[in-house]
Design a protein around this motif. Sequence first.
Motif, PDB file in Angstrom:
ATOM      1  N   ARG A   1       0.657  -1.080   0.143  1.00  0.00           N
ATOM      2  CA  ARG A   1      -0.090  -0.025   0.148  1.00  0.00           C
ATOM      3  C   ARG A   1       0.582   0.994  -0.069  1.00  0.00           C
ATOM      4  O   ARG A   1       0.667   2.361  -0.564  1.00  0.00           O
ATOM      5  CB  ARG A   1      -0.408   0.765   1.123  1.00  0.00           C
ATOM      6  CG  ARG A   1      -2.123   0.916   0.981  1.00  0.00           C
ATOM      7  CD  ARG A   1      -2.438   1.010   0.262  1.00  0.00           C
ATOM      8  NE  ARG A   1      -3.874   2.216   0.155  1.00  0.00           N
ATOM      9  CZ  ARG A   1      -4.814   2.005   0.316  1.00  0.00           C
ATOM     10  NH1 ARG A   1      -5.793   0.708   0.724  1.00  0.00           N
ATOM     11  NH2 ARG A   1      -6.114   2.597   0.237  1.00  0.00           N
ATOM     12  N   LEU A   2       1.529   1.236   0.769  1.00  0.00           N
ATOM     13  CA  LEU A   2       2.682   2.600   0.681  1.00  0.00           C
ATOM     14  C   LEU A   2       3.645   2.655  -1.078  1.00  0.00           C
ATOM     15  O   LEU A   2       3.389   4.032  -0.831  1.00  0.00           O
ATOM     16  CB  LEU A   2       4.253   1.564   1.535  1.00  0.00           C
ATOM     17  CG  LEU A   2       4.058   2.055   2.591  1.00  0.00           C
ATOM     18  CD1 LEU A   2       5.112   1.409   3.006  1.00  0.00           C
ATOM     19  CD2 LEU A   2       3.074   2.733   3.486  1.00  0.00           C
ATOM     20  N   ALA A   3       3.358   1.156  -1.355  1.00  0.00           N
ATOM     21  CA  ALA A   3       4.190   1.515  -3.033  1.00  0.00           C
ATOM     22  C   ALA A   3       2.577   3.051  -4.087  1.00  0.00           C
ATOM     23  O   ALA A   3       3.288   2.882  -4.882  1.00  0.00           O
ATOM     24  CB  ALA A   3       4.135  -0.023  -4.025  1.00  0.00           C
ATOM     25  N   PHE A   4       1.861   2.133  -3.327  1.00  0.00           N
ATOM     26  CA  PHE A   4       0.769   2.383  -3.888  1.00  0.00           C
ATOM     27  C   PHE A   4       0.914   4.302  -4.270  1.00  0.00           C
ATOM     28  O   PHE A   4       0.243   4.889  -4.894  1.00  0.00           O
ATOM     29  CB  PHE A   4      -0.601   1.843  -3.775  1.00  0.00           C
ATOM     30  CG  PHE A   4      -1.200   0.838  -4.336  1.00  0.00           C
ATOM     31  CD1 PHE A   4      -0.036  -0.009  -5.074  1.00  0.00           C
ATOM     32  CD2 PHE A   4      -1.619   0.029  -3.910  1.00  0.00           C
ATOM     33  CE1 PHE A   4      -0.421  -1.631  -5.376  1.00  0.00           C
ATOM     34  CE2 PHE A   4      -2.486  -1.615  -3.693  1.00  0.00           C
ATOM     35  CZ  PHE A   4      -0.949  -2.202  -4.801  1.00  0.00           C
ATOM     36  N   HIS A   5       0.507   4.477  -2.737  1.00  0.00           N
ATOM     37  CA  HIS A   5       0.632   6.038  -2.484  1.00  0.00           C
ATOM     38  C   HIS A   5       1.401   6.743  -3.769  1.00  0.00           C
ATOM     39  O   HIS A   5       0.876   7.836  -3.941  1.00  0.00           O
ATOM     40  CB  HIS A   5       0.913   6.135  -1.106  1.00  0.00           C
ATOM     41  CG  HIS A   5      -0.284   6.370  -0.220  1.00  0.00           C
ATOM     42  ND1 HIS A   5      -1.945   6.837  -0.218  1.00  0.00           N
ATOM     43  CD2 HIS A   5      -0.695   4.895   0.688  1.00  0.00           C
ATOM     44  CE1 HIS A   5      -2.478   6.927   1.119  1.00  0.00           C
ATOM     45  NE2 HIS A   5      -1.822   5.215   1.533  1.00  0.00           N
ATOM     46  N   VAL A   6       2.731   6.113  -3.656  1.00  0.00           N
ATOM     47  CA  VAL A   6       4.157   6.490  -4.343  1.00  0.00           C
ATOM     48  C   VAL A   6       3.309   6.449  -5.879  1.00  0.00           C
ATOM     49  O   VAL A   6       3.331   7.794  -6.611  1.00  0.00           O
ATOM     50  CB  VAL A   6       5.463   6.460  -4.376  1.00  0.00           C
ATOM     51  CG1 VAL A   6       6.125   7.097  -5.186  1.00  0.00           C
ATOM     52  CG2 VAL A   6       5.884   6.858  -2.928  1.00  0.00           C
ATOM     53  N   VAL A   7       2.726   5.807  -6.831  1.00  0.00           N
ATOM     54  CA  VAL A   7       2.813   5.888  -8.114  1.00  0.00           C
ATOM     55  C   VAL A   7       1.253   6.981  -8.708  1.00  0.00           C
ATOM     56  O   VAL A   7       1.718   7.445 -10.017  1.00  0.00           O
ATOM     57  CB  VAL A   7       1.413   4.171  -8.646  1.00  0.00           C
ATOM     58  CG1 VAL A   7       1.704   3.848  -9.320  1.00  0.00           C
ATOM     59  CG2 VAL A   7       3.283   3.348  -7.982  1.00  0.00           C
ATOM     60  N   GLY A   8       0.195   6.731  -7.925  1.00  0.00           N
ATOM     61  CA  GLY A   8      -0.310   7.649  -7.635  1.00  0.00           C
ATOM     62  C   GLY A   8      -1.721   6.967  -7.815  1.00  0.00           C
ATOM     63  O   GLY A   8      -2.555   6.373  -7.104  1.00  0.00           O
ATOM     64  N   ASP A   9      -2.389   7.881  -9.217  1.00  0.00           N
ATOM     65  CA  ASP A   9      -4.176   7.786  -9.352  1.00  0.00           C
ATOM     66  C   ASP A   9      -4.172   5.532  -9.038  1.00  0.00           C
ATOM     67  O   ASP A   9      -3.616   4.920  -9.985  1.00  0.00           O
ATOM     68  CB  ASP A   9      -3.901   7.612 -11.352  1.00  0.00           C
ATOM     69  CG  ASP A   9      -5.479   7.409 -11.436  1.00  0.00           C
ATOM     70  OD1 ASP A   9      -6.508   7.075 -10.756  1.00  0.00           O
ATOM     71  OD2 ASP A   9      -5.659   7.988 -13.323  1.00  0.00           O
ATOM     72  N   PRO A  10      -5.133   5.124  -8.064  1.00  0.00           N
ATOM     73  CA  PRO A  10      -5.239   4.095  -7.802  1.00  0.00           C
ATOM     74  C   PRO A  10      -6.746   3.464  -9.198  1.00  0.00           C
ATOM     75  O   PRO A  10      -6.477   2.681  -9.358  1.00  0.00           O
ATOM     76  CB  PRO A  10      -6.503   4.199  -6.509  1.00  0.00           C
ATOM     77  CG  PRO A  10      -6.968   5.930  -6.425  1.00  0.00           C
ATOM     78  CD  PRO A  10      -5.578   6.479  -7.479  1.00  0.00           C
ATOM     79  N   ARG A  11      -7.419   4.512  -9.774  1.00  0.00           N
ATOM     80  CA  ARG A  11      -7.816   3.951 -11.084  1.00  0.00           C
ATOM     81  C   ARG A  11      -7.050   3.000 -12.716  1.00  0.00           C
ATOM     82  O   ARG A  11      -7.231   1.863 -12.566  1.00  0.00           O
ATOM     83  CB  ARG A  11      -8.754   4.511 -11.912  1.00  0.00           C
ATOM     84  CG  ARG A  11      -9.770   4.012 -12.355  1.00  0.00           C
ATOM     85  CD  ARG A  11     -10.342   5.075 -13.357  1.00  0.00           C
ATOM     86  NE  ARG A  11     -11.116   5.328 -14.504  1.00  0.00           N
ATOM     87  CZ  ARG A  11     -12.426   5.097 -14.912  1.00  0.00           C
ATOM     88  NH1 ARG A  11     -12.504   6.204 -14.507  1.00  0.00           N
ATOM     89  NH2 ARG A  11     -13.464   4.268 -15.151  1.00  0.00           N
ATOM     90  N   VAL A  12      -6.145   4.115 -11.810  1.00  0.00           N
ATOM     91  CA  VAL A  12      -4.792   3.398 -13.715  1.00  0.00           C
ATOM     92  C   VAL A  12      -4.016   2.232 -12.834  1.00  0.00           C
ATOM     93  O   VAL A  12      -3.941   1.013 -13.300  1.00  0.00           O
ATOM     94  CB  VAL A  12      -3.401   4.774 -13.756  1.00  0.00           C
ATOM     95  CG1 VAL A  12      -2.679   3.510 -14.577  1.00  0.00           C
ATOM     96  CG2 VAL A  12      -4.198   5.870 -14.251  1.00  0.00           C
ATOM     97  N   LEU A  13      -4.170   1.842 -11.417  1.00  0.00           N
ATOM     98  CA  LEU A  13      -3.516   0.269 -10.926  1.00  0.00           C
ATOM     99  C   LEU A  13      -4.162  -0.241 -10.516  1.00  0.00           C
ATOM    100  O   LEU A  13      -4.046  -1.825 -11.105  1.00  0.00           O
ATOM    101  CB  LEU A  13      -2.817   0.871  -9.364  1.00  0.00           C
ATOM    102  CG  LEU A  13      -1.533   2.058  -8.875  1.00  0.00           C
ATOM    103  CD1 LEU A  13      -1.755   1.718  -7.672  1.00  0.00           C
ATOM    104  CD2 LEU A  13      -0.658   0.712  -9.720  1.00  0.00           C
ATOM    105  N   HIS A  14      -6.243  -0.307 -10.344  1.00  0.00           N
ATOM    106  CA  HIS A  14      -6.803  -1.241 -10.070  1.00  0.00           C
ATOM    107  C   HIS A  14      -8.097  -1.271 -11.166  1.00  0.00           C
ATOM    108  O   HIS A  14      -8.346  -2.945 -11.189  1.00  0.00           O
ATOM    109  CB  HIS A  14      -7.046  -1.002  -8.446  1.00  0.00           C
ATOM    110  CG  HIS A  14      -6.498  -0.924  -7.650  1.00  0.00           C
ATOM    111  ND1 HIS A  14      -5.476  -1.386  -7.362  1.00  0.00           N
ATOM    112  CD2 HIS A  14      -6.159   0.094  -6.606  1.00  0.00           C
ATOM    113  CE1 HIS A  14      -5.180  -0.966  -6.432  1.00  0.00           C
ATOM    114  NE2 HIS A  14      -4.828  -0.253  -5.676  1.00  0.00           N
TER     115      HIS A  14
END
Length: 236
Positions: free
Chosen positions: A170-183
């Motif tokens: 979850r720490l990585a997700f914060h740095v990457v940014g847009d959660p829609r793009v991730l998930h």
Amino acid sequence: MAASEAGDLADDRALLGRTGTAERVADILRTRVAEGCFPPGTRLSEDSIGGALGVSRNTLREAFRLLTHERLLVHELNRGVFVRVLTADDVEDIHRTRRLVECAVVRGLGQPPYPLDGLAAAVLAVETAAHAGAWREVSTANIHFHRELVALAGSARTDELMRGVLAELRLAFHVVGDPRVLHEPYLARNREILDALRAGERTTAERLLARYLDDSRTRVAAAYARAVDAPAGRAG
């Protein structure tokens, strides 16, 4: 750390029961990290958190020590305790660990039927949040999906291991940014894995999961590497 975040912790005080042990405090803070309440680089205030949870400074410091050992926090001399900022190598290693553990859990399930109520609830929560456009909630629900998948092993030790690994993720997700793009690319794939397990097709579920995790590793690691190449915050 925002005052509202510390205030929200007061809602968790009941979870401590009468003892208020460091392990329970650490569990609460680990969950808060996993749910995105404390982004990487956040300084954790002893006064705010200790007051919100109603625990002593010594108890809180022991909880911080436990979470530092788990690589979720970092202590900076004369500055305090911060939520850790991962390196690109950390992100790669987290995904390798996830693949080893999650695929092994599915491979070792034995004969169907499997107890899938928790996994099904997590899939529904992911889809409901996505339909509402609540992508931060999607991120949290997706973490729950993977925790429920690992919970199928019925192993407290495996559950404990993955709580820390997924909190780091979850720490990585914060740095990457847009959660829609991730998930968003993985929403349908969650349900495919669930459907395969419902059908008793363990081998198919493992194959789908392995491909899912390989694709996630490639996408998240590449996005994270781009993000940390940009002007970044504190390294952990």
